[in-house]
Design an enzyme around this catalytic site. Structure first.
Site, PDB file in Angstrom:
ATOM      1  N   HIS A 312       0.853  -1.185   0.000  1.00  0.00           N
ATOM      2  CA  HIS A 312       0.000   0.000   0.000  1.00  0.00           C
ATOM      3  C   HIS A 312       0.881   1.224   0.000  1.00  0.00           C
ATOM      4  O   HIS A 312       1.944   1.215   0.637  1.00  0.00           O
ATOM      5  CB  HIS A 312      -0.917   0.002   1.236  1.00  0.00           C
ATOM      6  CG  HIS A 312      -2.072   0.927   1.098  1.00  0.00           C
ATOM      7  ND1 HIS A 312      -1.980   2.262   1.402  1.00  0.00           N
ATOM      8  CD2 HIS A 312      -3.327   0.714   0.649  1.00  0.00           C
ATOM      9  CE1 HIS A 312      -3.154   2.825   1.158  1.00  0.00           C
ATOM     10  NE2 HIS A 312      -3.975   1.924   0.701  1.00  0.00           N
ATOM     11  N   ASP A 369      -8.091  -5.268  -0.059  1.00  0.00           N
ATOM     12  CA  ASP A 369      -8.516  -6.049  -1.226  1.00  0.00           C
ATOM     13  C   ASP A 369      -8.154  -7.519  -1.113  1.00  0.00           C
ATOM     14  O   ASP A 369      -8.700  -8.354  -1.831  1.00  0.00           O
ATOM     15  CB  ASP A 369      -7.870  -5.477  -2.497  1.00  0.00           C
ATOM     16  CG  ASP A 369      -8.474  -4.147  -2.857  1.00  0.00           C
ATOM     17  OD1 ASP A 369      -9.695  -4.004  -2.676  1.00  0.00           O
ATOM     18  OD2 ASP A 369      -7.746  -3.254  -3.296  1.00  0.00           O
TER      19      ASP A 369
HETATM   20  N1  ACO Z   1       4.241  -7.587  -4.793  1.00  0.00           N
HETATM   21  C1  ACO Z   1       5.574  -7.542  -4.974  1.00  0.00           C
HETATM   22  N2  ACO Z   1       6.322  -6.433  -4.838  1.00  0.00           N
HETATM   23  C2  ACO Z   1       5.696  -5.302  -4.507  1.00  0.00           C
HETATM   24  C3  ACO Z   1       4.299  -5.258  -4.292  1.00  0.00           C
HETATM   25  C4  ACO Z   1       3.566  -6.453  -4.436  1.00  0.00           C
HETATM   26  N3  ACO Z   1       2.228  -6.483  -4.244  1.00  0.00           N
HETATM   27  N4  ACO Z   1       3.932  -4.005  -3.974  1.00  0.00           N
HETATM   28  C5  ACO Z   1       5.040  -3.270  -3.975  1.00  0.00           C
HETATM   29  N5  ACO Z   1       6.103  -4.051  -4.300  1.00  0.00           N
HETATM   30  C6  ACO Z   1       7.520  -3.621  -4.367  1.00  0.00           C
HETATM   31  C7  ACO Z   1       7.766  -2.817  -5.629  1.00  0.00           C
HETATM   32  O1  ACO Z   1       8.185  -3.628  -6.697  1.00  0.00           O
HETATM   33  C8  ACO Z   1       8.828  -1.851  -5.164  1.00  0.00           C
HETATM   34  O2  ACO Z   1      10.061  -2.535  -5.188  1.00  0.00           O
HETATM   35  P1  ACO Z   1      11.435  -1.734  -5.487  1.00  0.00           P
HETATM   36  O3  ACO Z   1      11.625  -0.840  -4.295  1.00  0.00           O
HETATM   37  O4  ACO Z   1      12.453  -2.820  -5.585  1.00  0.00           O
HETATM   38  O5  ACO Z   1      11.215  -0.984  -6.749  1.00  0.00           O
HETATM   39  C9  ACO Z   1       8.485  -1.579  -3.705  1.00  0.00           C
HETATM   40  O6  ACO Z   1       7.741  -2.736  -3.274  1.00  0.00           O
HETATM   41  C10 ACO Z   1       7.657  -0.331  -3.500  1.00  0.00           C
HETATM   42  O7  ACO Z   1       6.508  -0.438  -4.328  1.00  0.00           O
HETATM   43  P2  ACO Z   1       5.920   0.777  -5.162  1.00  0.00           P
HETATM   44  O8  ACO Z   1       5.221   0.258  -6.371  1.00  0.00           O
HETATM   45  O9  ACO Z   1       6.965   1.808  -5.377  1.00  0.00           O
HETATM   46  O10 ACO Z   1       4.881   1.329  -4.132  1.00  0.00           O
HETATM   47  P3  ACO Z   1       3.634   2.217  -4.465  1.00  0.00           P
HETATM   48  O11 ACO Z   1       3.313   2.924  -3.213  1.00  0.00           O
HETATM   49  O12 ACO Z   1       3.882   3.041  -5.669  1.00  0.00           O
HETATM   50  O13 ACO Z   1       2.497   1.158  -4.840  1.00  0.00           O
HETATM   51  C11 ACO Z   1       0.708  -0.357  -4.683  1.00  0.00           C
HETATM   52  C12 ACO Z   1       1.533   0.727  -3.973  1.00  0.00           C
HETATM   53  C13 ACO Z   1       0.259   0.137  -6.062  1.00  0.00           C
HETATM   54  C14 ACO Z   1      -0.535  -0.648  -3.862  1.00  0.00           C
HETATM   55  C15 ACO Z   1       1.579  -1.640  -4.814  1.00  0.00           C
HETATM   56  O14 ACO Z   1       1.946  -2.107  -3.536  1.00  0.00           O
HETATM   57  C16 ACO Z   1       0.866  -2.747  -5.603  1.00  0.00           C
HETATM   58  O15 ACO Z   1       0.902  -2.745  -6.832  1.00  0.00           O
HETATM   59  N6  ACO Z   1       0.200  -3.707  -4.881  1.00  0.00           N
HETATM   60  C17 ACO Z   1      -0.559  -4.745  -5.563  1.00  0.00           C
HETATM   61  C18 ACO Z   1      -1.908  -4.191  -6.002  1.00  0.00           C
HETATM   62  C19 ACO Z   1      -2.855  -3.947  -4.852  1.00  0.00           C
HETATM   63  O16 ACO Z   1      -3.018  -4.792  -3.983  1.00  0.00           O
HETATM   64  N7  ACO Z   1      -3.514  -2.782  -4.895  1.00  0.00           N
HETATM   65  C20 ACO Z   1      -4.516  -2.418  -3.898  1.00  0.00           C
HETATM   66  C21 ACO Z   1      -4.081  -1.201  -3.143  1.00  0.00           C
HETATM   67  S1  ACO Z   1      -5.173  -0.900  -1.813  1.00  0.00           S
HETATM   68  C22 ACO Z   1      -6.524  -0.157  -2.486  1.00  0.00           C
HETATM   69  O17 ACO Z   1      -6.541   0.428  -3.495  1.00  0.00           O
HETATM   70  C23 ACO Z   1      -7.757  -0.328  -1.719  1.00  0.00           C
END
Ligand code: ACO
Length: 451
Positions: A312, A369
């Site tokens: 998140h 989610d």
């Molecule tokens: N699985 C694996 N790796 C992940 C995940 C994941 N679910 N989420 C984040 N990471 C990693 C990224 O690859 C990144 O790695 P890096 O530092 O090596 O580049 C690091 O963790 C940080 O992630 P970001 O994408 O920069 O974080 P951001 O805050 O931009 O994204 C998000 C947050 C979009 C929710 C992300 O965690 C994600 O895509 N999760 C999966 C989708 C999801 O569950 N979305 C629901 C969100 S809650 C809602 O809307 C109610």
């Protein structure tokens, strides 16, 4: 820029010129310290760069507070677990919209007001027949909610608090009808009329699952679970869809069109679409034997796969909504006597991910989610309707933020800036002079291969 600085203010030094600028500090009633950069550009010509707005507060708000490190979520000062335990969705709507919990009389009046707006205009109902039966219900939502603006635009003065109130009530009232009709349309079934004798959650069940040829008895367990889901999705401060609604609304746009833009943003798998993606992912994983393979895939920087329902932008610990839903998930499945192998798989996946060094280091915990899809599936919702349910619950948050923004005398049109990386000025080359000197267009870029 502040005329006289205090010890709380910030100093920005431009190393290229040696000039220093004082930036005023801002403090809210709770939460992080902020630096006010609103006058930075007019006074210095310097812009800030913050893709994804990780460090930028775009507005002031009284509605929702989140402490992502501690896993705290509060609406108008009330912790989400208390609201989930003691409240119902209509009460939470009132709280978000008007700032206080209602008295019994206020609640009754509000409930009646909402019930008086649940019907759809007959012309609006005709919109559905323009869609393919196979259309994704979120696509139908974007279209039909946006179309409300064609029904209520001419009379709409968005600066009039009374009209803001009516627009807010209409949105809250009509979303279940619009969402359920998208489902009924996909099945080719007749559209049931909303029933005022039901609570908001019961009416949603009736709209979704009743069949005119039979009596439909509301199962209180299902109604309780729907009520909980709606409360947990009601608002989440400046998330992508809410910020989209605010940005669209900042130009003075029609509120129904603004809410449609929020629905579009919510649909993405990185946001509300994740609940649907979680179930698809669990289907892909199939059995617990495959979990390590998928955990590995999620960590591979060359693989776009992510563990859906994990991570998140704000929460760097357990999402408090997930904590509530996790409990409720077991309760609902027990009461309904459902032995869901996908829930078992989800629990195993959760435990393995929570102990994995990658997920620990990056502070990736289950979000709302992760569980909402499992619970909705148990309640009988098809996967394609999961994000619609999220949209129905979140509509009160969107419209509360829209209203709050319009009531803020200092609100301005939202207009971010950019770091320009394109060509510097060049001379136009007539067609007959273009040749090997022109840069070749990359076909992979044109066909979506990235840049
Ligand atoms: N699985 C694996 N790796 C992940 C995940 C994941 N679910 N989420 C984040 N990471 C990693 C990224 O690859 C990144 O790695 P890096 O530092 O090596 O580049 C690091 O963790 C940080 O992630 P970001 O994408 O920069 O974080 P951001 O805050 O931009 O994204 C998000 C947050 C979009 C929710 C992300 O965690 C994600 O895509 N999760 C999966 C989708 C999801 O569950 N979305 C629901 C969100 S809650 C809602 O809307 C109610």
């Amino acid at each position: 820029m502040a005329k006289s600085s205090t010890k709380d203010d910030f100093t920005l030094t431009d190393n290229s010129t040696g000039k220093s600028y004082t930036l005023p500090a801002l403090t809210g009633s709770m939460g992080n310290r902020l630096v006010d950069i609103s006058k930075l550009y007019p006074q210095t010509g310097i812009l800030t760069y913050d893709p994804g707005f990780s460090s930028t507060a775009a507005c002031k708000s009284d509605i929702t507070y989140i402490d992502g490190n501690k896993g705290v979520l509060m609406h108008r000062g009330y912790p989400i677990d208390q609201l989930a335990k003691h409240s119902d969705y209509i009460e939470v709507c009132y709280l978000l919209l008007y700032g206080q919990l209602p008295t019994p009389e206020q609640k009754e009046q509000f409930d009646t007001d909402i019930k008086h707006h649940t019907l759809l205009h007959e012309q609006l109902i005709r919109f559905y027949s323009g869609f393919m039966r196979s259309a994704h219900p979120m696509a139908v939502m974007v279209g039909v909610v946006g179309a409300l603006s064609a029904f209520y635009h001419d009379k709409m003065d968005i600066t009039d608090p009374n009209e803001q109130r009516v627009a807010a009530h209409r949105i809250i009232a009509k979303m279940p009808t619009i969402g359920a009709y998208a489902y009924k349309y996909s099945l080719g079934m007749p559209f049931p009329m909303p029933r005022n004798k039901y609570t908001y959650a019961e009416n949603l069940l009736h709209l979704m699952f009743s069949n005119p040829a039979e009596d439909y008895d509301i199962n209180p367990v299902l109604a309780k679970a729907i009520n909980l889901l709606l409360i947990l999705h009601a608002d989440h401060e400046q998330n992508a869809s809410t910020s989209t609604v605010r940005l669209a609304g900042s130009s003075g746009a029609n509120p129904y069109a603004c809410v449609a833009s929020g629905i579009a943003s919510l649909w993405g798998p990185a946001h509300g679409g994740a609940n649907e993606a979680v179930l698809k992912m669990l289907g892909q994983i199939g059995t617990s034997r495959n979990i390590p393979k998928f955990i590995k895939k999620a960590q591979d920087p060359d693989d776009s796969f992510r563990l859906m329902g994990f991570g998140h932008r704000v929460y760097k610990s357990y999402d408090p909504r997930a904590t509530v839903l996790r409990e409720s998930c077991h309760e609902v499945l027990n009461v309904l006597g459902i032995n869901d192998p996908q829930l078992e798989l989800a629990m195993e996946l959760e435990q393995i991910a929570l102990k994995d060094a990658y997920f620990i280091e990056k502070k990736l915990y289950p979000n709302v989610d992760f569980y909402s899809g499992i619970i909705m599936s148990a309640l009988g919702f098809p996967t394609s309707m999961f994000t619609v349910m999220f949209a129905i619950g979140r509509s009160v948050g969107w419209i509360s933020h829209w209203k709050e923004m319009l009531m803020d005398d200092h609100h301005r049109i939202g207009r971010p800036r950019q770091l320009y990386l394109g060509e510097t000025e060049r001379k136009f080359n007539p067609m007959d002079k273009r040749g090997h000197t022109e840069k070749k267009t990359s076909w992979s870029w044109l066909w979506g291969g990235g840049r």
